[in-house]
Every structure is written in C-alpha cells, then in structure tokens.
Scaffold this active site. Structure first.
Site, PDB file in Angstrom:
ATOM      1  N   SER A 174       4.767   8.464  -0.288  1.00 54.47           N
ATOM      2  CA  SER A 174       3.465   9.312  -0.340  1.00 54.47           C
ATOM      3  C   SER A 174       3.520  10.271   1.102  1.00 54.47           C
ATOM      4  O   SER A 174       3.843   9.885   2.087  1.00 54.47           O
ATOM      5  CB  SER A 174       2.190   8.749  -0.568  1.00 54.47           C
ATOM      6  OG  SER A 174       1.168   9.490  -0.283  1.00 54.47           O
ATOM      7  N   TYR A 196      -3.560   2.960   2.730  1.00 56.26           N
ATOM      8  CA  TYR A 196      -2.704   3.424   1.597  1.00 56.26           C
ATOM      9  C   TYR A 196      -1.320   3.943   2.142  1.00 56.26           C
ATOM     10  O   TYR A 196      -0.298   3.760   2.109  1.00 56.26           O
ATOM     11  CB  TYR A 196      -3.195   4.323   0.654  1.00 56.26           C
ATOM     12  CG  TYR A 196      -2.648   5.235  -0.265  1.00 56.26           C
ATOM     13  CD1 TYR A 196      -2.219   4.365  -1.420  1.00 56.26           C
ATOM     14  CD2 TYR A 196      -1.905   6.047  -0.190  1.00 56.26           C
ATOM     15  CE1 TYR A 196      -1.252   4.969  -2.558  1.00 56.26           C
ATOM     16  CE2 TYR A 196      -1.333   6.940  -1.166  1.00 56.26           C
ATOM     17  CZ  TYR A 196      -1.033   6.264  -2.187  1.00 56.26           C
ATOM     18  OH  TYR A 196      -0.096   6.742  -3.318  1.00 56.26           O
TER      19      TYR A 196
END
Length: 276
Positions: free
Chosen positions: A150, A163
C-alpha cells in the site's frame, strides 16, 4: 490479455483474501488465463461465490476457510491445495485487516491490542502463508510470491499508522524472501497499491473525497481491482521471470509527484483566469 502474453496456464495459485476486492479480481483473472485457483479467507459465503464465478467460466477453483494468523490453519490450507491440484506455483498474499481501520488514528491514542491485531493479520499472516507456500513451490520447481502492499507504507499520513507500518514491513519481508530463496526458483515482489475503488468503497466514499483523490492522480480516474489484478497476474507469470525483490507501484501516479501538485494546479488555473 491472453494466456500467451501472461502464461499461467496449468499453474496453481492461492489467493488469500480472495473472496472480495483485489483478491477476487486476481482470482478471476488468473483463472481466466488458465490457472487453477484456491481462494482463501475467513468466511465461507464470499469464497463460495468466488469459486462459483470461476467455475462459471470453465475454470477450476476451491475455497479454503483460513485464518492467516493461525499457523495450523495456514499449513493445512496449503496442504489441501497441493492435495487437490498436485502442486503450488503462485501465492498472492493479499489478506489484510481493513474492517477496523476506523480505530487506526493517532499514535498517542493507539490501542496496543489494535496495533497487535493489525500486525498479526497483515504482516504475520503474510509471513505464515509464505513460510508454508515456499517449500511447496520449491518442490514444484519454483514459484512467484506477490504481496499486496500500500502507498500508506511509503509515507507518513494523518491516519492509518498501524496499517501503513504493516505494509511497509511487507517490502522488507519480500526482499528477504527474494534473497533467501531466489537460487531455488522463488521470486518475491510487492504491488504497492493506491486507492482502489471497490464496489463498497464507491458506494460509501463521498464524491468530494473521490474528487480530491483523483486530483492527485496523474491519470484522471481512480483505480479498480482489475487494475491491480493485471499487475499481480504479470508478476505471477513467467513473463516477469527477471523481476524479483521489487516493489511495483500501481497508484495512478499518486505517490510520484510533489506534495503540492494539486494545489499548484489550482493556483496556476486561477492565475490564468486573473490574467484573462
């Protein structure tokens, strides 16, 4: 694309988080190019639907109920894949904890259990699936590991530190795998993903927020799961045999420009209006 361009015909792939979003798009794309597919995840319903969609197009697929944080279920699941299809060639380690992101805020307010859960799913889970897939791939003559990374793992932000930190960890994990097992035929890469508009996100993300994100893309649209699946399918195939230990950014150019890009675009447009 045809399977002649991205040859995965008769290869066997396991896709974690394969019931929805990027995982589902990848499973369908690999199956459409001739691979046999195992879709893995914690809930039966989306996995069964994914299998049905693969089979409806003439492909072969099985569903695996798998908690990637539990080593026993990971080992058993991967053994099931080999028992069914005889080999394992591709691992798309896509499973991630996203349902709890509303609590992923300021570090000074971070709940330690929340932090640990994010690492358990996103990083420990990726390691466990790779741990048990790699020996099976070596036995089959080699294989490709593809992690879903990501853009949150590339730069600091105001939200999602747990995250983002787990996704940064995947970059290092992948490089270690590529280094340790490359001579045994294992390649490992990360697809660094930007904003991807799943059906659920498209319904729930305000249009104003979508416009803001699109302003910072170099292309004038937001990504879809199929855009990421194309990159995964390439890295899974023999066409990418000389690519390993790499991170390929698929984010529409979001992370490639100056942080004030969109602001300067607006500023320049306003300056032109003033001149006129």
């Amino acid at each position: 694309m045809t399977d002649l361009q991205y040859p995965v015909k008769d290869k066997v792939a396991i896709v974690t988080g394969g019931g929805t979003g990027i995982g589902l798009a990848t499973a369908l794309m690999l199956a459409g190019r001739g691979a046999k597919i195992a879709v893995a995840g914690p809930e039966a319903a989306p996995l069964d639907e994914a299998v049905a969609r693969v089979e409806a197009t003439g492909g072969e697929a099985i569903a695996l109920i798998m908690d990637v944080t539990n080593e026993e279920t990971v080992a058993n699941g991967i053994a099931q894949v080999v028992d069914r299809f005889g080999r394992l060639d591709i691992l798309h380690a896509n499973a991630a904890q996203t349902g709890m992101l509303a609590g992923d805020g300021l570090i000074a307010d971070m709940d330690a259990d929340f932090w640990d859960r994010a690492f358990a799913v996103n990083l420990r889970g990726a390691m466990l699936t790779a741990k048990h897939a790699i020996p099976r791939m070596i036995a089959a003559g080699g294989g490709s590991v593809v992690f879903t990374g990501s853009g949150k793992g590339l730069a600091g932000d105001l939200d999602f530190p747990a995250y983002g930190t787990t996704k940064a960890g995947l970059l290092s994990l992948s490089r270690y795998i590529a280094t340790q097992y490359g001579k045994q035929g294992i390649r490992s890469n990360v697809v660094v993903v930007g904003l991807v508009m799943t059906e659920a996100l498209d319904r729930n993300m305000p249009p104003e927020a979508q416009t803001l994100m699109r302003e910072h893309n170099m292309v004038d649209y937001l990504g879809r799961p199929e855009d990421i699946a194309e990159v995964v399918a390439f890295l899974a195939s023999d066409q990418s045999r000389y690519i390993t230990g790499a991170s390929i950014v698929a984010d529409g150019g979001f992370t490639s420009h100056s942080a004030v890009f969109a602001d300067m675009m607006r500023f320049t447009a306003n300056q032109s209006k003033d001149i006129l």
